[in-house]
Enzyme design. Structure first.
Site, PDB file in Angstrom:
ATOM      1  N   LYS A 167      97.099  50.651  28.395  1.00  0.00           N
ATOM      2  CA  LYS A 167      96.653  51.782  29.218  1.00  0.00           C
ATOM      3  C   LYS A 167      95.166  52.018  28.989  1.00  0.00           C
ATOM      4  CE  LYS A 167     100.900  54.640  29.124  1.00  0.00           C
ATOM      5  NZ  LYS A 167     101.182  54.763  30.557  1.00  0.00           N
ATOM      6  N   ARG A 212     112.070  52.326  31.083  1.00  0.00           N
ATOM      7  CA  ARG A 212     113.305  51.942  31.771  1.00  0.00           C
ATOM      8  C   ARG A 212     114.016  50.821  31.014  1.00  0.00           C
ATOM      9  NH1 ARG A 212     110.124  50.794  37.154  1.00  0.00           N
ATOM     10  NH2 ARG A 212     108.816  52.321  36.106  1.00  0.00           N
TER      11      ARG A 212
HETATM   12  N1  BES Z   1     105.179  56.901  29.854  1.00  0.00           N
HETATM   13  C1  BES Z   1     104.709  56.378  31.078  1.00  0.00           C
HETATM   14  C2  BES Z   1     104.835  57.330  32.252  1.00  0.00           C
HETATM   15  C3  BES Z   1     104.016  58.562  32.203  1.00  0.00           C
HETATM   16  C4  BES Z   1     102.633  58.494  32.315  1.00  0.00           C
HETATM   17  C5  BES Z   1     104.616  59.779  32.142  1.00  0.00           C
HETATM   18  C6  BES Z   1     101.901  59.628  32.322  1.00  0.00           C
HETATM   19  C7  BES Z   1     103.893  60.927  32.158  1.00  0.00           C
HETATM   20  C8  BES Z   1     102.513  60.855  32.231  1.00  0.00           C
HETATM   21  C9  BES Z   1     105.498  55.127  31.454  1.00  0.00           C
HETATM   22  O1  BES Z   1     105.911  54.349  30.390  1.00  0.00           O
HETATM   23  C10 BES Z   1     104.597  54.312  32.311  1.00  0.00           C
HETATM   24  O2  BES Z   1     103.578  53.901  31.826  1.00  0.00           O
HETATM   25  N2  BES Z   1     104.987  54.118  33.569  1.00  0.00           N
HETATM   26  C11 BES Z   1     104.210  53.380  34.499  1.00  0.00           C
HETATM   27  C12 BES Z   1     105.148  52.436  35.232  1.00  0.00           C
HETATM   28  C13 BES Z   1     104.439  51.447  36.110  1.00  0.00           C
HETATM   29  C14 BES Z   1     103.664  50.481  35.251  1.00  0.00           C
HETATM   30  C15 BES Z   1     105.474  50.741  36.935  1.00  0.00           C
HETATM   31  C16 BES Z   1     103.572  54.373  35.468  1.00  0.00           C
HETATM   32  O3  BES Z   1     104.209  55.338  35.850  1.00  0.00           O
HETATM   33  O4  BES Z   1     102.408  54.182  35.797  1.00  0.00           O
HETATM   34 MN    MN Z   2     104.479  52.975  29.742  1.00  0.00          MN
END
Ligand code: BES
Ligand code: MN
Ligand code: ZN
Length: 461
Positions: free
Chosen positions: A240, A314
């Site tokens: 990230k 997931r």
């Molecule tokens: N933990 C994150 C989702 C998240 C980000 C929740 C910011 C709340 C605030 C999750 O693991 C994630 O990174 N999801 C990605 C999925 C994508 C790569 C398909 C997302 O939502 O960007």
């Molecule tokens: Mn993530």
């Protein structure tokens, strides 16, 4: 910390709750010196307005708290919580003006004004003490407050002190308080027990990945709660950017929410059989990290092509859900800080959820206003199923394009629940970005109170 009502009603001062526009009518029944004092103060009954009424010796004898009007109350979650911090150093007994149907919610909001996260610096909140309003179930409100304190403390604690091992320790503490049973499968054991995706996501971290399995109760319907316990989410090799990683200590917010909910269920001694499953991992970066284009085998046998290591939630949930599903419980609920897309859709205040059946969804929706815990249903939209099918494996963890990201994540999870008639999934944020009455900035519970309030109807308790 424990948030409680004041016990000694003697010595408590009367607090009159007054709606905006109702002040004059109330004053017409008051002695002249009180009316003069209130008029001179300019108190109008707006939300957050307070006034202490002095007696002849100058000491406080009573107080007023504004209750606004319906339109103003619709904009806040808790109303009296805006007044409570301005009524500090006294104990109050609500003498008039609080509608009975609001009393439990307002009392909870007031108690929550006492929350402060003091593990690293004293942040004890200064607020008034409240005698439980008449007619409410004071024990239940204190239990709701205690559940919320647990959830907030778990989220607020940074990953260095709330990694998978510390999260496990927190579950043991909770289990000891309520005579629950805990089993943990960790490290290599995850492979031996066929929980390969939990292992794959968590194996690069210092703390071993683990599945925490807590059970409680021996009669009644069988409820399984599954909470995402990603103690820190770097994104993995699909790292990230800094701004997105900044808050990722809260990526165990789903675990924190289900533990708060479990605490409330156990403390209230609901007649059900409860199982809480928490895949606890850190999504970290090392030479043994799982990679983009790896194909993971899941507990259920479905293969998953990794197209983004940041879609890790997931994966760990899928193995936990498959395990839950094997006993076909009456209801499975998952809670997770799963997608940024859910935030884009509804913002930080609302807990979006997916439900496999309409009655289940309606029960959550009906419970939410009284629980001061807004929820909103999103669809398990079957026509999007092809989006999670990549071609060389059964499933894709990160569909291209990014449309409907919360829905495709939910559809992914639903693939792992095939034997259980009723399943709902909550994609929560778990974080209060700015302080609001009764809600400190930082970790916050979402969804759990609405679920708790809906359970009697859903499970026929
Ligand atoms: N933990 C994150 C989702 C998240 C980000 C929740 C910011 C709340 C605030 C999750 O693991 C994630 O990174 N999801 C990605 C999925 C994508 C790569 C398909 C997302 O939502 O960007
Ligand atoms: Mn993530
Ligand atoms: Zn995550």
């Amino acid at each position: 910390m424990t948030l409680r009502f004041a016990t000694a009603a003697e010595g408590a001062l009367d607090l009159h709750v007054l709606e905006q526009g109702a002040v004059d009518a109330w004053l017409s029944d008051q002695p002249d010196h009180v009316a003069a004092w209130v008029r001179a103060s300019g108190f109008e009954g707006g939300i957050g307005d307070t006034l202490v009424i002095p007696g002849p010796d100058g000491g406080p004898t009573a107080g007023l708290a504004g209750y606004g009007n319906a339109a103003a109350r619709a904009r806040v979650r808790f109303t009296l919580a805006a007044a409570a911090p301005r009524l500090q150093d006294q104990t109050w007994r609500i003498a008039s003006g609080l509608p009975g149907q609001d009393a439990e919610r307002e009392a909870l909001g007031w108690l929550l004004t006492g929350y402060g996260f003091s593990r690293y610096r004293d942040q004890t909140a200064k607020t008034g003490a409240l005698v439980a309003p008449e007619g409410i179930d004071a024990d239940r409100v204190e239990i709701l407050a205690a559940a919320e304190v647990l959830t907030r403390d778990l989220i607020n604690t940074p990953a260095a002190d709330m990694g998978p091992e510390a999260l496990e320790e927190a579950v043991w503490d909770l289990a000891r308080d309520h005579d629950a049973h805990v089993e943990v499968i960790a490290g290599q054991g995850l492979l031996d027990h066929n929980l390969p995706m939990i292992h794959a996501v968590g194996r690069a971290a210092k703390d071993d990945p683990r599945l925490i399995d807590m059970t409680w109760g021996d009669t009644g319907p069988h409820l399984v709660l599954v909470g995402k316990g990603v103690c820190f989410d770097t994104g993995g090799l699909n790292l990230k950017p800094g701004a997105s990683m900044g808050l990722m200590k809260k990526d165990m917010g789903g675990a924190a929410a289900v533990l708060g909910l479990a605490k409330a269920i156990m403390a209230l001694e609901l007649k059900l059989r409860l199982r809480v499953l928490i895949p606890a991992v850190e999504n970290s970066v090392a030479g043994n990290s799982f990679r983009p284009q790896d194909i993971l085998h899941s507990r259920k046998g479905l293969t998953v092509e990794i197209n983004n290591t940041d879609a890790e939630g997931r994966l760990v949930l899928a193995d936990a859900l498959a395990l839950a599903d094997e006993t076909a419980p009456d209801l499975i609920l998952s809670m997770a800080t799963l997608t940024g897309a859910a935030r884009v859709a509804v913002g930080p205040d609302i807990a979006p959820f997916f439900a496999t059946d309409d009655a289940l969804a309606r029960a959550f929706e009906a419970a939410a206003p009284g629980a001061a815990d807004p929820v909103w249903r999103l669809p398990f939209h079957d026509p999007y199923e092809p989006l999670i099918e990549p071609g060389i494996a059964d499933l894709d963890n990160a569909p291209k394009g990014g449309f409907a990201g919360a829905i495709t994540a939910a559809l992914f999870l639903r693939r792992f629940v095939t034997e259980t008639p009723r399943y709902a999934h909550f994609d929560i944020y778990g974080w209060q970005p700015q302080a609001a009455p009764g809600r400190t900035k930082g970790g916050i519970g979402q969804g759990a109170r609405s679920i708790l309030a809906a359970l009697p109807e859903i499970l026929d308790l």
